[in-house]
Design a protein around this motif. Sequence first.
Motif, PDB file in Angstrom:
ATOM      1  N   LEU B 119       0.834  -1.195   0.000  1.00 23.96           N
ATOM      2  CA  LEU B 119       0.000   0.000   0.000  1.00 23.96           C
ATOM      3  C   LEU B 119       0.872   1.250   0.000  1.00 23.96           C
ATOM      4  CD1 LEU B 119      -2.690   1.430   0.155  1.00 23.96           C
ATOM      5  CD2 LEU B 119      -2.747   1.027   2.621  1.00 23.96           C
ATOM      6  N   ALA B 120       1.888   1.256   0.846  1.00 18.44           N
ATOM      7  CA  ALA B 120       2.778   2.420   0.917  1.00 18.44           C
ATOM      8  C   ALA B 120       3.495   2.639  -0.419  1.00 18.44           C
ATOM      9  CB  ALA B 120       3.800   2.227   2.044  1.00 18.44           C
ATOM     10  N   LEU B 121       3.968   1.543  -1.022  1.00 19.63           N
ATOM     11  CA  LEU B 121       4.679   1.662  -2.301  1.00 19.63           C
ATOM     12  C   LEU B 121       3.762   2.232  -3.379  1.00 19.63           C
ATOM     13  CD1 LEU B 121       6.648  -1.725  -2.268  1.00 19.63           C
ATOM     14  CD2 LEU B 121       7.624   0.576  -2.091  1.00 19.63           C
ATOM     15  N   HIS B 122       2.529   1.735  -3.435  1.00 19.00           N
ATOM     16  CA  HIS B 122       1.614   2.209  -4.474  1.00 19.00           C
ATOM     17  C   HIS B 122       1.199   3.654  -4.217  1.00 19.00           C
ATOM     18  CE1 HIS B 122       1.197  -1.384  -6.894  1.00 19.00           C
ATOM     19  NE2 HIS B 122       1.056  -2.112  -5.812  1.00 19.00           N
ATOM     20  N   GLU B 123       1.063   4.014  -2.953  1.00 22.70           N
ATOM     21  CA  GLU B 123       0.720   5.409  -2.652  1.00 22.70           C
ATOM     22  C   GLU B 123       1.835   6.344  -3.117  1.00 22.70           C
ATOM     23  OE1 GLU B 123      -0.100   5.071   1.508  1.00 22.70           O
ATOM     24  OE2 GLU B 123      -2.291   5.140   1.208  1.00 22.70           O
ATOM     25  N   ARG B 124       3.079   5.913  -2.898  1.00 20.90           N
ATOM     26  CA  ARG B 124       4.193   6.749  -3.328  1.00 20.90           C
ATOM     27  C   ARG B 124       4.217   6.895  -4.851  1.00 20.90           C
ATOM     28  NH1 ARG B 124       9.795   4.508  -1.775  1.00 20.90           N
ATOM     29  NH2 ARG B 124       8.590   4.199   0.129  1.00 20.90           N
ATOM     30  N   GLN B 125       4.007   5.767  -5.531  1.00 22.29           N
ATOM     31  CA  GLN B 125       4.017   5.809  -7.002  1.00 22.29           C
ATOM     32  C   GLN B 125       2.897   6.701  -7.526  1.00 22.29           C
ATOM     33  OE1 GLN B 125       6.440   3.934  -8.994  1.00 22.29           O
ATOM     34  NE2 GLN B 125       5.723   5.612 -10.277  1.00 22.29           N
ATOM     35  N   LEU B 126       1.740   6.589  -6.890  1.00 27.15           N
ATOM     36  CA  LEU B 126       0.599   7.418  -7.294  1.00 27.15           C
ATOM     37  C   LEU B 126       0.936   8.897  -7.132  1.00 27.15           C
ATOM     38  CD1 LEU B 126      -2.306   7.862  -8.137  1.00 27.15           C
ATOM     39  CD2 LEU B 126      -3.036   7.385  -5.788  1.00 27.15           C
ATOM     40  N   ALA B 127       1.557   9.227  -6.025  1.00 28.95           N
ATOM     41  CA  ALA B 127       1.924  10.628  -5.776  1.00 28.95           C
ATOM     42  C   ALA B 127       2.892  11.120  -6.854  1.00 28.95           C
ATOM     43  CB  ALA B 127       2.550  10.764  -4.394  1.00 28.95           C
ATOM     44  N   GLU B 128       3.840  10.257  -7.227  1.00 29.58           N
ATOM     45  CA  GLU B 128       4.803  10.640  -8.261  1.00 29.58           C
ATOM     46  C   GLU B 128       4.078  10.945  -9.565  1.00 29.58           C
ATOM     47  OE1 GLU B 128       8.159   7.957  -8.266  1.00 29.58           O
ATOM     48  OE2 GLU B 128       8.776   8.654 -10.263  1.00 29.58           O
ATOM     49  N   TYR B 129       3.142  10.081  -9.936  1.00 34.32           N
ATOM     50  CA  TYR B 129       2.408  10.283 -11.187  1.00 34.32           C
ATOM     51  C   TYR B 129       1.580  11.565 -11.145  1.00 34.32           C
ATOM     52  CZ  TYR B 129       3.469   5.473 -12.658  1.00 34.32           C
ATOM     53  OH  TYR B 129       4.087   4.317 -13.040  1.00 34.32           O
ATOM     54  N   THR B 130       0.873  11.797 -10.035  1.00 37.46           N
ATOM     55  CA  THR B 130       0.014  12.990  -9.993  1.00 37.46           C
ATOM     56  C   THR B 130       0.866  14.259 -10.000  1.00 37.46           C
ATOM     57  OG1 THR B 130      -0.172  12.713  -7.600  1.00 37.46           O
ATOM     58  CG2 THR B 130      -1.981  11.875  -8.937  1.00 37.46           C
ATOM     59  N   ASP B 131       2.059  14.182  -9.414  1.00 38.30           N
ATOM     60  CA  ASP B 131       2.978  15.323  -9.505  1.00 38.30           C
ATOM     61  C   ASP B 131       3.322  15.612 -10.960  1.00 38.30           C
ATOM     62  OD1 ASP B 131       3.017  15.625  -6.822  1.00 38.30           O
ATOM     63  OD2 ASP B 131       5.072  14.918  -6.504  1.00 38.30           O
ATOM     64  N   ILE B 132       3.670  14.561 -11.679  1.00 34.51           N
ATOM     65  CA  ILE B 132       4.018  14.733 -13.085  1.00 34.51           C
ATOM     66  C   ILE B 132       2.840  15.302 -13.857  1.00 34.51           C
ATOM     67  CG2 ILE B 132       4.598  13.516 -15.211  1.00 34.51           C
ATOM     68  CD1 ILE B 132       6.127  11.485 -13.436  1.00 34.51           C
ATOM     69  N   GLU B 133       1.647  14.794 -13.553  1.00 32.31           N
ATOM     70  CA  GLU B 133       0.465  15.291 -14.244  1.00 32.31           C
ATOM     71  C   GLU B 133       0.268  16.786 -13.980  1.00 32.31           C
ATOM     72  OE1 GLU B 133      -3.411  13.816 -13.008  1.00 32.31           O
ATOM     73  OE2 GLU B 133      -4.029  13.715 -15.108  1.00 32.31           O
ATOM     74  N   ALA B 134       0.417  17.161 -12.723  1.00 35.97           N
ATOM     75  CA  ALA B 134       0.235  18.571 -12.373  1.00 35.97           C
ATOM     76  C   ALA B 134       1.279  19.424 -13.097  1.00 35.97           C
ATOM     77  CB  ALA B 134       0.361  18.751 -10.859  1.00 35.97           C
ATOM     78  N   ARG B 135       2.497  18.913 -13.183  1.00 35.04           N
ATOM     79  CA  ARG B 135       3.580  19.678 -13.797  1.00 35.04           C
ATOM     80  C   ARG B 135       3.425  19.782 -15.314  1.00 35.04           C
ATOM     81  NH1 ARG B 135       8.176  17.337 -15.572  1.00 35.04           N
ATOM     82  NH2 ARG B 135       8.194  15.641 -14.051  1.00 35.04           N
ATOM     83  N   ASP B 136       3.074  18.653 -15.953  1.00 36.94           N
ATOM     84  CA  ASP B 136       3.135  18.624 -17.416  1.00 36.94           C
ATOM     85  C   ASP B 136       1.797  18.753 -18.133  1.00 36.94           C
ATOM     86  OD1 ASP B 136       5.796  18.288 -17.101  1.00 36.94           O
ATOM     87  OD2 ASP B 136       5.848  16.170 -17.677  1.00 36.94           O
ATOM     88  N   PHE B 137       0.708  18.435 -17.447  1.00 32.41           N
ATOM     89  CA  PHE B 137      -0.535  18.309 -18.208  1.00 32.41           C
ATOM     90  C   PHE B 137      -1.715  19.115 -17.685  1.00 32.41           C
ATOM     91  CE2 PHE B 137       1.750  14.355 -19.224  1.00 32.41           C
ATOM     92  CZ  PHE B 137       1.773  14.454 -20.596  1.00 32.41           C
ATOM     93  N   THR B 138      -1.482  20.089 -16.847  1.00 31.98           N
ATOM     94  CA  THR B 138      -2.637  20.879 -16.428  1.00 31.98           C
ATOM     95  C   THR B 138      -2.666  22.190 -17.191  1.00 31.98           C
ATOM     96  OG1 THR B 138      -1.309  21.564 -14.559  1.00 31.98           O
ATOM     97  CG2 THR B 138      -3.016  19.923 -14.157  1.00 31.98           C
ATOM     98  N   ARG B 139      -3.872  22.689 -17.379  1.00 27.49           N
ATOM     99  CA  ARG B 139      -4.078  23.938 -18.121  1.00 27.49           C
ATOM    100  C   ARG B 139      -3.102  24.996 -17.620  1.00 27.49           C
ATOM    101  NH1 ARG B 139      -5.766  24.359 -21.958  1.00 27.49           N
ATOM    102  NH2 ARG B 139      -7.019  25.774 -23.215  1.00 27.49           N
ATOM    103  N   GLY B 140      -2.379  25.612 -18.533  1.00 23.55           N
ATOM    104  CA  GLY B 140      -1.417  26.634 -18.135  1.00 23.55           C
ATOM    105  C   GLY B 140      -0.006  26.069 -18.071  1.00 23.55           C
ATOM    106  N   ALA B 141       0.084  24.806 -17.684  1.00 22.83           N
ATOM    107  CA  ALA B 141       1.415  24.177 -17.649  1.00 22.83           C
ATOM    108  C   ALA B 141       1.582  23.272 -18.865  1.00 22.83           C
ATOM    109  CB  ALA B 141       1.577  23.360 -16.373  1.00 22.83           C
ATOM    110  N   GLU B 142       0.672  23.402 -19.814  1.00 23.61           N
ATOM    111  CA  GLU B 142       0.664  22.556 -21.007  1.00 23.61           C
ATOM    112  C   GLU B 142       2.044  22.491 -21.677  1.00 23.61           C
ATOM    113  OE1 GLU B 142      -1.559  20.058 -21.780  1.00 23.61           O
ATOM    114  OE2 GLU B 142      -3.029  21.652 -21.752  1.00 23.61           O
TER     115      GLU B 142
END
Lengths: 197, 197
Positions: B119-142
């Motif tokens: 559970l801890a490992l998957h939570e960490r991986q999920l956080a990494e992915y959502t960080d990347i999403e926020a950085r690369d794929f949100t409106r304004g950061a396109e």
Amino acid sequence: MSLPHAILTALLERPSSGLELTRRFDRSIGYFWSATHQQIYRELGRLERSGRIRALESARPARGRKKEYEVLPAGRAELTGWVSGREDPKPVRDPLLLRMRAAAVVGADGLPDELRRHLALHERQLAEYTDIEARDFTRGAEVSGPDGPTEADRLRHLVLRAGIDLERMWVEWLSEALRETGTATAAPAAPAGPDGV
Amino acid sequence: MSLPHAILTALLERPSSGLELTRRFDRSIGYFWSATHQQIYRELGRLERSGRIRALESARPARGRKKEYEVLPAGRAELTGWVSGREDPKPVRDPLLLRMRAAAVVGADGLPDELRRHLALHERQLAEYTDIEARDFTRGAEVSGPDGPTEADRLRHLVLRAGIDLERMWVEWLSEALRETGTATAAPAAPAGPDGV
DNA sequence: GACGACATGTAATTTGTTACATGATTGC
DNA sequence: GCAATCATGTAACAAATTACATGTCGTC
């Protein structure tokens, strides 16, 4: 290295011959650990040589004659030890995702068809799982006795639900992917920025 | 046999040396196709011999010296052909699920700890992915220009969301599994009914 | 010139896949 | 006796994993 443990588990649930195991690896067991009959026979040989399983009497001469195996105490001990072991989740290795990433570079020609095909496959698998759930794990159809589900029942149900959740996830993701790519014409796509992800 | 295509995709996105590729297979690419440096060097050799990639000038003598590769037309053609190919989803092969099924037979000793760890490992991986999403794929950061996301951007975003959905699914499933097994004491479990699932 | 980081590679083993070979049993 | 099916296996190969070997470069 989980194949021997998959086989030990299967044989503890029910002693079987190689072909019977092969069939069970196409259903039940195969839903979370797939294996072909060649792998199974090879591994049965090893497990027998190492004293973890043995062939039931009746059939000796080998080729063509059915040969049933049962688990010996050493095999059960081996499995018990393995169950309490630790192992990190394997990194994902998914050809479809790789195809999409490649499509972002060389063009998404024909991708929507492949997405639709996968969607249909995952929908079918999901239906199969939910059928099993309805049959084996709903109140009233409980595998277990009158005391409600045993610990073993709960564990088996959890494993099945992992399969269901996984298939559902793919069905939803593929539907969304089709909504986003299905309509658009396949574009050649510009060279990417720094890795992007 | 997707490794060569993973490498071609990576090299098209950006020419790299073996070690650089290895690092990219630990991030970005590795999120959907993992590979070790041994696999990568072997495959680079094959791709070079078959005329799909070539080493940039500058560095010849090999060992110890950096060697960068770029994709040749034959390589791009190979990848383009592969992208429009078809391939069924591979059956699941998950050691943790197998462990749970085995635990239903020989007892769930120590399982909750392993579930918490995953559970801890998957939570960490999920956080990494959502960080990347926020950085690369949100409106304004396109990643893309003023026209909004390109087809390529959308595809890359979809791939990332598959990763996110997968991790979320595991986080939810593991949480539920802990709720159901975490409290109960490990029971020896009765012999199963006919295969159950 | 020794050390650590960078970089490319070899070798051995195990695991998984694909194709084929052979024997036994049953029904016609 | 022949075909179909059940059943066990061999062989060859491809892919992945693990462990190790070697060379370069900067820096202290």
